[in-house]
Design an enzyme around this catalytic site. Structure first.
Site, mmCIF file in Angstrom:
data_model
loop_
_atom_site.group_PDB
_atom_site.id
_atom_site.type_symbol
_atom_site.label_atom_id
_atom_site.label_comp_id
_atom_site.label_asym_id
_atom_site.label_seq_id
_atom_site.Cartn_x
_atom_site.Cartn_y
_atom_site.Cartn_z
ATOM 1 N N GLY A 160 0.830 -1.355 -0.087
ATOM 2 C CA GLY A 160 0.016 0.223 -0.055
ATOM 3 C C GLY A 160 0.897 1.205 -0.014
ATOM 4 C CG ASN A 192 -1.170 3.268 -3.906
ATOM 5 O OD1 ASN A 192 -1.238 2.485 -2.992
ATOM 6 N ND2 ASN A 192 -2.374 3.583 -4.185
ATOM 7 N N GLY A 222 -0.061 8.072 1.011
ATOM 8 C CA GLY A 222 0.011 8.415 2.284
ATOM 9 C C GLY A 222 1.529 8.095 3.024
ATOM 10 C CB ILE A 223 2.133 6.263 6.363
ATOM 11 C CG1 ILE A 223 1.215 7.094 7.123
ATOM 12 C CG2 ILE A 223 3.254 6.063 7.036
ATOM 13 C CD1 ILE A 223 0.455 6.434 8.034
ATOM 14 N N GLY A 224 2.856 5.017 3.411
ATOM 15 C CA GLY A 224 3.489 4.068 2.581
ATOM 16 C C GLY A 224 4.352 4.680 1.583
ATOM 17 C CE1 TYR A 260 -7.921 0.268 10.137
ATOM 18 C CE2 TYR A 260 -8.278 1.520 11.895
ATOM 19 C CZ TYR A 260 -7.353 1.430 11.071
ATOM 20 O OH TYR A 260 -6.230 1.971 10.950
HETATM 21 N N1 LIG Z 1 -3.647 7.938 8.826
HETATM 22 C C1 LIG Z 1 -4.036 7.709 9.965
HETATM 23 O O1 LIG Z 1 -4.332 8.760 10.806
HETATM 24 C C2 LIG Z 1 -3.597 6.398 10.433
HETATM 25 C C3 LIG Z 1 -3.971 6.136 12.016
HETATM 26 C C4 LIG Z 1 -3.813 4.933 12.481
HETATM 27 C C5 LIG Z 1 -3.284 4.020 11.617
HETATM 28 N N2 LIG Z 1 -3.017 4.125 10.329
HETATM 29 C C6 LIG Z 1 -2.450 3.036 9.504
HETATM 30 O O2 LIG Z 1 -1.483 3.471 8.584
HETATM 31 C C7 LIG Z 1 -1.453 2.645 7.313
HETATM 32 C C8 LIG Z 1 -1.361 3.688 6.192
HETATM 33 O O3 LIG Z 1 -2.537 4.383 6.112
HETATM 34 P P1 LIG Z 1 -2.451 5.778 5.562
HETATM 35 O O4 LIG Z 1 -2.881 6.816 6.525
HETATM 36 O O5 LIG Z 1 -1.349 6.231 4.809
HETATM 37 O O6 LIG Z 1 -3.717 5.737 4.365
HETATM 38 P P2 LIG Z 1 -3.771 5.647 2.935
HETATM 39 O O7 LIG Z 1 -2.970 6.778 2.246
HETATM 40 O O8 LIG Z 1 -5.085 5.256 2.499
HETATM 41 O O9 LIG Z 1 -2.959 4.111 2.381
HETATM 42 C C9 LIG Z 1 -3.648 2.849 2.637
HETATM 43 C C10 LIG Z 1 -2.872 2.251 1.309
HETATM 44 O O10 LIG Z 1 -3.494 0.816 1.703
HETATM 45 C C11 LIG Z 1 -3.582 0.469 0.306
HETATM 46 N N3 LIG Z 1 -4.647 -0.657 0.456
HETATM 47 C C12 LIG Z 1 -5.718 -0.924 0.763
HETATM 48 N N4 LIG Z 1 -6.130 -2.046 0.674
HETATM 49 C C13 LIG Z 1 -5.532 -2.895 -0.065
HETATM 50 C C14 LIG Z 1 -5.256 -3.955 -0.666
HETATM 51 N N5 LIG Z 1 -6.305 -4.729 -0.763
HETATM 52 N N6 LIG Z 1 -4.508 -4.475 -1.412
HETATM 53 C C15 LIG Z 1 -3.106 -3.371 -1.459
HETATM 54 N N7 LIG Z 1 -3.255 -2.344 -0.826
HETATM 55 C C16 LIG Z 1 -4.292 -1.873 -0.221
HETATM 56 C C17 LIG Z 1 -4.222 1.476 -0.143
HETATM 57 O O11 LIG Z 1 -4.301 1.426 -1.881
HETATM 58 P P3 LIG Z 1 -5.281 1.891 -2.892
HETATM 59 O O12 LIG Z 1 -4.905 3.213 -3.002
HETATM 60 O O13 LIG Z 1 -5.389 0.885 -4.041
HETATM 61 O O14 LIG Z 1 -6.713 1.899 -2.002
HETATM 62 C C18 LIG Z 1 -3.398 2.445 -0.024
HETATM 63 O O15 LIG Z 1 -2.219 2.527 -0.560
HETATM 64 C C19 LIG Z 1 -2.725 1.828 7.605
HETATM 65 O O16 LIG Z 1 -2.218 0.582 7.913
HETATM 66 C C20 LIG Z 1 -3.592 2.448 8.573
HETATM 67 O O17 LIG Z 1 -4.518 1.730 9.188
HETATM 68 C C21 LIG Z 1 -3.266 5.401 9.867
#
Ligand SMILES: NC(=O)c1ccc[n+]([C@@H]2O[C@H](COP(=O)([O-])OP(=O)(O)OC[C@H]3O[C@@H](n4cnc5c(N)ncnc54)[C@H](OP(=O)(O)O)[C@@H]3O)[C@@H](O)[C@H]2O)c1
Length: 316
Positions: free
Chosen positions: A10, A12, A14-16, A176
């Site tokens: 993931g 593409n 945010g944090i990733g 979740y």
């Molecule tokens: N942001 C926060 O405040 C926060 C708080 C607590 C925990 N987190 C955790 O931090 C991590 C990153 O989150 P983020 O905030 O950076 O959000 P994000 O930008 O929405 O990133 C989530 C990533 O997961 C990918 N993903 C979702 N389902 C998938 C699947 N079936 N196969 C492959 N990729 C998939 C998404 O890809 P698509 O573009 O294809 O959907 C996206 O690249 C997550 O584990 C989240 O639970 C974030």
């Protein structure tokens, strides 16, 4: 020849994506593992341009699909002789979703993506990790699991196939939290299991981190999109969290650390619990803290169940 390789699921957005840049800037070969290759090409270019790295590879992976995971891992093993760092960053959390969704393997989508996908992938890449001289796995946790400080909160891993045995409405927020608590339990259990292979397995607690507009647009509910937009104003930038990912997975400080939950400030968090009969203020205090997490994660009965269900669902 001594190149280190990291897979970030993931990545593409945010944090990733921020983490992909951080590792690429340090000379790592970075595998951007994303479910939609076309949509992810932009992120791939962005990482290359930001870091001038020639070692950023894009591979297709849907973490919610066991077939996709198997194809990804087979492809990975064919092309790369080892794996140094595996970051399970991808997650499913569709704010406002009210419909029960199933994965391609007919498993509730939150658990399929956040729990069983990372579990299966870890085992399929274990041999590649064993080829590294310092293999590290990182799973991603959330402050949502702090709800398990509430003595009444229980992890529900029974209703995985849409049977809705208890007749309760689908609650994506609870799912979740449950799926991420299950992942944390698996993280600690795998840390024990992999000690003999010197593979370190830790989790990182992510607080409120700014989300990209493209991620907010995916929310089912306009109301939650609005809330998240406001939350974004008070959130840390993803680069800040990426720094923590990098520190845990690359620094000497964490070289021999395994089976821990670590916060954004690189501090190992401590298990604790609310004294029996105390809710209210003590519970609120724990919810606000950055250095503790619920002792529920040590519940042997639930760990055994999560382990057994994870193995059964993934056929491991
Ligand atoms: N942001 C926060 O405040 C926060 C708080 C607590 C925990 N987190 C955790 O931090 C991590 C990153 O989150 P983020 O905030 O950076 O959000 P994000 O930008 O929405 O990133 C989530 C990533 O997961 C990918 N993903 C979702 N389902 C998938 C699947 N079936 N196969 C492959 N990729 C998939 C998404 O890809 P698509 O573009 O294809 O959907 C996206 O690249 C997550 O584990 C989240 O639970 C974030």
């Amino acid at each position: 020849m001594n190149e280190r390789i990291v897979i970030i699921t993931g990545s593409n957005s945010g944090i990733g994506k921020a983490a992909a840049k951080r590792f690429a800037a340090e000379g790592y070969r970075v595998i951007i593992a994303c479910r939609d290759i076309e949509r992810s090409k932009k992120a791939h270019r962005e990482v290359i341009e930001a870091t001038n790295s020639k070692n950023v590879d894009l591979m297709q992976l849907d973490v919610a699909s066991f077939e996709s995971i198997r194809n990804f891992c087979t492809g990975y093993r064919e092309h790369y002789s080892k794996l140094d760092v595996l970051i399970h960053n991808a997650a499913y959390f569709n704010h406002g979703e009210k419909e029960y969704q199933l994965s391609p393997d007919n498993i509730e989508i939150t658990f399929a993506t956040n729990t069983f996908g990372p579990f299966l992938m870890t085992y399929l890449l274990k041999d590649s990790l064993k080829q590294s001289d310092d293999p590290r796995i990182l799973t991603v946790s959330t402050t949502n699991i702090k709800h398990f400080f509430d003595p009444k909160r229980e992890l529900d891993i029974d209703d995985l196939h849409g049977d809705n045995k208890d007749g309760k409405p689908y609650n994506v927020y609870k799912r979740y939290g449950d799926s991420k608590m299950a992942l944390l339990m698996l993280t600690f259990k795998m840390a024990e299991e992999f000690k003999g292979d010197a593979i370190k397995v830790n989790a990182v607690m992510v607080p409120n981190i700014r989300q990209e507009r493209s991620s907010l647009r995916k929310f089912k509910s306009k109301f939650y999109r609005y809330i998240a937009t406001v939350q974004n104003l008070f959130a840390w930038p993803p680069e800040r969290m990426a720094e923590t990912y990098f520190h845990i997975c690359a620094s000497d400080v964490f070289r021999n650390v395994t089976g821990k939950l670590i916060n954004i400030n690189n501090k190992i968090m401590q298990r604790t619990e609310i004294p029996p009969g105390k809710g209210g203020i003590p519970l609120l205090k724990e919810l606000m803290r950055f250095d503790t997490y619920p002792r529920y994660v040590e519940n042997k009965e639930i760990i055994a169940k999560v382990w057994q269900v994870s193995r059964a669902e993934t056929n491991l």
